[in-house]
Motif scaffolding. Structure first.
Motif, short mmCIF file in Angstrom:
data_model
loop_
_atom_site.label_atom_id
_atom_site.label_comp_id
_atom_site.label_asym_id
_atom_site.label_seq_id
_atom_site.Cartn_x
_atom_site.Cartn_y
_atom_site.Cartn_z
N VAL A 8 0.84 -1.19 0.00
CA VAL A 8 0.00 0.00 0.00
C VAL A 8 0.88 1.25 0.00
O VAL A 8 1.89 1.31 0.71
N ASP A 9 0.52 2.26 -0.77
CA ASP A 9 1.21 3.54 -0.79
C ASP A 9 0.74 4.34 0.43
O ASP A 9 -0.43 4.73 0.50
N VAL A 10 1.62 4.57 1.40
CA VAL A 10 1.25 5.14 2.69
C VAL A 10 1.79 6.56 2.86
O VAL A 10 2.97 6.82 2.61
N THR A 11 0.90 7.46 3.30
CA THR A 11 1.29 8.81 3.69
C THR A 11 0.86 9.02 5.14
O THR A 11 -0.32 8.83 5.46
N ILE A 12 1.79 9.40 6.00
CA ILE A 12 1.50 9.64 7.41
C ILE A 12 1.48 11.15 7.65
O ILE A 12 2.45 11.84 7.36
N LEU A 13 0.36 11.64 8.18
CA LEU A 13 0.22 13.06 8.51
C LEU A 13 0.14 13.21 10.02
O LEU A 13 -0.79 12.70 10.65
N GLN A 14 1.10 13.93 10.59
CA GLN A 14 1.18 14.12 12.03
C GLN A 14 1.01 15.59 12.39
O GLN A 14 1.60 16.46 11.74
N ARG A 15 0.22 15.87 13.42
CA ARG A 15 -0.01 17.25 13.83
C ARG A 15 1.26 17.88 14.42
O ARG A 15 1.58 19.03 14.13
N SER A 16 1.98 17.14 15.24
CA SER A 16 3.19 17.68 15.89
C SER A 16 4.34 17.79 14.89
O SER A 16 4.24 17.34 13.75
N GLU A 17 5.43 18.39 15.35
CA GLU A 17 6.59 18.58 14.48
C GLU A 17 7.38 17.31 14.24
O GLU A 17 8.29 17.29 13.42
N ARG A 18 7.06 16.26 14.95
CA ARG A 18 7.71 14.97 14.74
C ARG A 18 6.78 13.87 15.20
O ARG A 18 5.86 14.09 15.99
N VAL A 19 7.00 12.69 14.67
CA VAL A 19 6.24 11.54 15.14
C VAL A 19 6.74 11.14 16.53
O VAL A 19 7.80 11.58 16.98
N LEU A 20 5.97 10.31 17.20
CA LEU A 20 6.30 9.91 18.58
C LEU A 20 6.57 11.13 19.45
O LEU A 20 7.58 11.23 20.15
N SER A 21 5.66 12.09 19.40
CA SER A 21 5.89 13.38 20.05
C SER A 21 5.99 13.27 21.57
O SER A 21 6.52 14.18 22.21
N GLY A 22 5.49 12.19 22.16
CA GLY A 22 5.58 12.03 23.60
C GLY A 22 6.87 11.41 24.08
O GLY A 22 7.09 11.27 25.29
N MET A 23 7.77 11.06 23.15
CA MET A 23 9.02 10.41 23.51
C MET A 23 10.19 11.37 23.27
O MET A 23 10.02 12.47 22.76
N GLU A 24 11.37 10.94 23.65
CA GLU A 24 12.59 11.71 23.43
C GLU A 24 12.69 12.14 21.96
O GLU A 24 12.47 11.34 21.04
N GLY A 25 13.02 13.41 21.73
CA GLY A 25 12.98 13.99 20.39
C GLY A 25 13.81 13.26 19.36
O GLY A 25 13.39 13.15 18.20
N GLN A 26 14.98 12.76 19.74
CA GLN A 26 15.84 12.07 18.78
C GLN A 26 15.18 10.82 18.21
O GLN A 26 15.44 10.44 17.07
N LEU A 27 14.32 10.18 19.01
CA LEU A 27 13.70 8.94 18.56
C LEU A 27 12.75 9.20 17.40
O LEU A 27 12.76 8.48 16.39
N GLY A 28 11.92 10.25 17.54
CA GLY A 28 11.00 10.58 16.47
C GLY A 28 11.71 10.97 15.19
O GLY A 28 11.32 10.54 14.10
N ARG A 29 12.74 11.78 15.32
CA ARG A 29 13.49 12.21 14.13
C ARG A 29 14.17 11.03 13.45
O ARG A 29 14.22 10.94 12.22
N GLU A 30 14.68 10.10 14.24
CA GLU A 30 15.37 8.94 13.69
C GLU A 30 14.41 8.02 12.94
O GLU A 30 14.71 7.56 11.83
N ILE A 31 13.24 7.76 13.52
CA ILE A 31 12.31 6.85 12.86
C ILE A 31 11.68 7.53 11.64
O ILE A 31 11.38 6.86 10.65
N GLN A 32 11.48 8.85 11.71
CA GLN A 32 11.00 9.55 10.52
C GLN A 32 11.95 9.37 9.35
O GLN A 32 11.53 9.10 8.22
N GLN A 33 13.24 9.51 9.61
CA GLN A 33 14.24 9.36 8.56
C GLN A 33 14.24 7.93 8.02
O GLN A 33 14.30 7.71 6.80
N ALA A 34 14.12 6.95 8.91
CA ALA A 34 14.11 5.55 8.48
C ALA A 34 12.88 5.27 7.62
O ALA A 34 12.97 4.57 6.60
N PHE A 35 11.74 5.83 7.99
CA PHE A 35 10.52 5.62 7.22
C PHE A 35 10.63 6.26 5.84
O PHE A 35 10.23 5.67 4.83
N ARG A 36 11.16 7.47 5.79
CA ARG A 36 11.28 8.15 4.50
C ARG A 36 12.23 7.40 3.58
O ARG A 36 12.00 7.29 2.37
#
Length: 484
Positions: A202-230
């Motif tokens: 499936v062609d997937v697009t994730i739209l997140q309200r916050s500036e990063r995914v996993l916004s409730g966790m340590e900031g580096q984690l969200g940025r790292e997984i975003q990069q891996a997903f992209r």
């Protein structure tokens, strides 16, 4: 005709908290009964949560093995394909076995009576089944436990109510997947299901309200997984100000397409429109606290609908306790079970046991995995005005380099005076398993030197945690693989 049966403990709900409660109650020779309201026996985890999603994550990972292969020496003659209908059939079989072996058989072993139907508290600790197979039955106990769990929650976005969309529950009923899907949300449900769907085609697009995914966790984690997903090909768009959701098939506009959903949003001040064949809402959960008779027995709720409990899981009615998702975050199966166990200990043994939620690990089972426990760098900075933190990249860990699986990092937060480890946050292979060593460190106040002085097997991913601790004491870039 209404009949009433008496027990020591009566439970509204049939998930992890309920079954942990009957297990502890059996140890105390207490009679128990469950009114299973909502999902089939076993609750969210076994039916629509942990068990099916982790099974499908593993299945999707196998399906993506060829495209993810990092070794030049390994070639595939053809790409693997995934039969989604057959995948769900296998998931249903697995869930059925879990439900029987881990819940139905357990209830029979503990001689717990199970009543099926929607129940309400009607008189202090009396539950009446108002709809379902056992409608009209009343059960009463010396103590009642409310463990009704939670359900998917949809945010108040204009037009969303008028559009069909999937949730983590309804997607398990869909045998024919769309070619493209928009996911609203950036928490663990959105990420896990986003990767599952992407890896089965499936062609997937994730739209997140916050500036990063996993916004409730340590900031580096969200940025790292975003990069891996992209890098994997999943489109992740953060910083959305959602304006409207509409069905292109019915709005009559020039942009209309035969089916699906369109999301109108603003990103960095620019209006954007995303259209796909289907919509998936993964924006969190809401407690199942309505229409269960709480007001009738004096049980108060918080502003967000969660049941108000004290640290011993007692509600504002001293004879009624509550546990699991219905009392709020963290909404985790293991936490619900611990809360259900403790509620019984406190209600019948006056043991006064509580839970240290700061030492509860959180895991996202994507690839790479995400795991965390304890205090984040930002939280520590806010409290102390300083932070002693070190981060090691997985690309510097010998095992990760050897197997060519180098996405991720490990960050350790320590107390700036005592050197006790207060937080560990990681992205990478085996993070879900590695976090337990870190959890013990946080729970028991171990120092970075305690971890450094502990011999770790070589080469393992767990050395990343030790290496992050060593980074407080030395320059790890000049360190041999086997230096202790």
């Amino acid at each position: 005709m209404t009949s009433t049966t008496g027990y020591d403990l009566v439970i509204l709900g049939g998930g992890a908290a309920a079954f942990a409660a009957i297990t502890e109650a059996s140890r105390r020779d207490l009679s128990t009964a469950i009114v299973n309201t909502g999902l089939p026996i076993g609750g969210t985890c076994v039916n629509v949560g942990c068990v099916p999603s982790k099974h499908l994550l593993a299945l999707a990972e196998s399906g993506a093995a060829a495209s993810e292969n990092p070794f030049d020496a390994v070639t595939y003659s053809e790409e693997p394909t995934v039969d989604w209908g057959e995948a769900l059939d296998g998931t249903d079989d697995l869930v059925g076995r879990f439900r029987r072996e881990n819940y139905v058989d357990v209830a029979e072993h503990f001689e717990t009576d199970i009543y099926e139907g929607y129940g309400e508290l009607v008189e202090d600790t009396t539950i009446e089944i108002v709809d379902g197979p056992d409608e009209g039955t009343r059960i009463t106990g010396k103590t009642a436990l409310v463990a009704t769990g939670s359900s998917p929650w949809a945010p108040p976005i204009d037009g969303l109510d008028a559009v069909d969309y999937y949730t983590s529950e309804t997607i398990l009923e869909e045998r024919n997947l769309p070619e493209s899907i928009i996911m609203i949300g950036g928490g663990y449900i959105a990420l896990e299901w986003g990767q599952i769907l992407h890896r089965v085609g499936v062609d997937v697009t994730i739209l997140q309200r916050s500036e990063r995914v996993l916004s409730g966790m340590e900031g580096q984690l969200g940025r790292e997984i975003q990069q891996a997903f992209r890098e994997e090909g999943i489109d992740v768009v953060t910083g959305n100000e959602f304006e409207r959701v509409r069905s292109p098939a019915t709005d009559g506009s020039a942009e209309a397409v035969p089916q699906g959903a369109t999301v109108e949003t603003v990103v960095d001040g620019d209006s954007q429109v995303f259209t796909a064949d289907a919509l998936f809402v993964a924006t969190g959960v809401q407690p199942n606290s309505e229409n269960v008779g709480l007001d009738a027995v004096g049980v108060e709720t918080n502003d967000d609908g969660t049941i108000h409990v004290d640290e011993h899981f007692q509600t504002t009615n001293p004879d009624v306790y509550a546990a699991g998702d219905v009392i709020g975050a963290p909404e985790l199966e293991t936490v619900a079970a611990k809360e259900g166990n403790h509620a019984v200990k406190n209600a019948f043994g006056e043991e006064g046991v509580t839970i240290d939620y700061d030492a509860v690990p959180a895991v996202v089972f994507t690839s790479p995995e995400v795991a965390a426990v304890g205090t984040t760098e930002l939280e520590y900075m806010d409290e102390h005005g300083t932070c002693a933190c070190r981060t090691v990249q997985m690309e510097d860990v010998p095992r990760a380099k050897a197997v060519k699986n180098t996405d991720g990092l490990v960050q350790v937060v320590k107390h700036h005076e005592t050197d006790e480890i207060v937080g560990v946050h990681m992205v990478g292979p085996r993070a879900a398993d590695m976090i337990m060593e870190a959890t013990l460190a946080v729970k028991f106040g171990l120092t970075i030197d305690d971890i450094i002085d502990t011999v770790h097997p070589f080469p393992t991913f767990s050395e990343a945690f030790k290496q992050a601790c060593q980074a407080f004491r030395r320059d790890t870039s000049t360190m041999s693989c086997c230096v202790e």
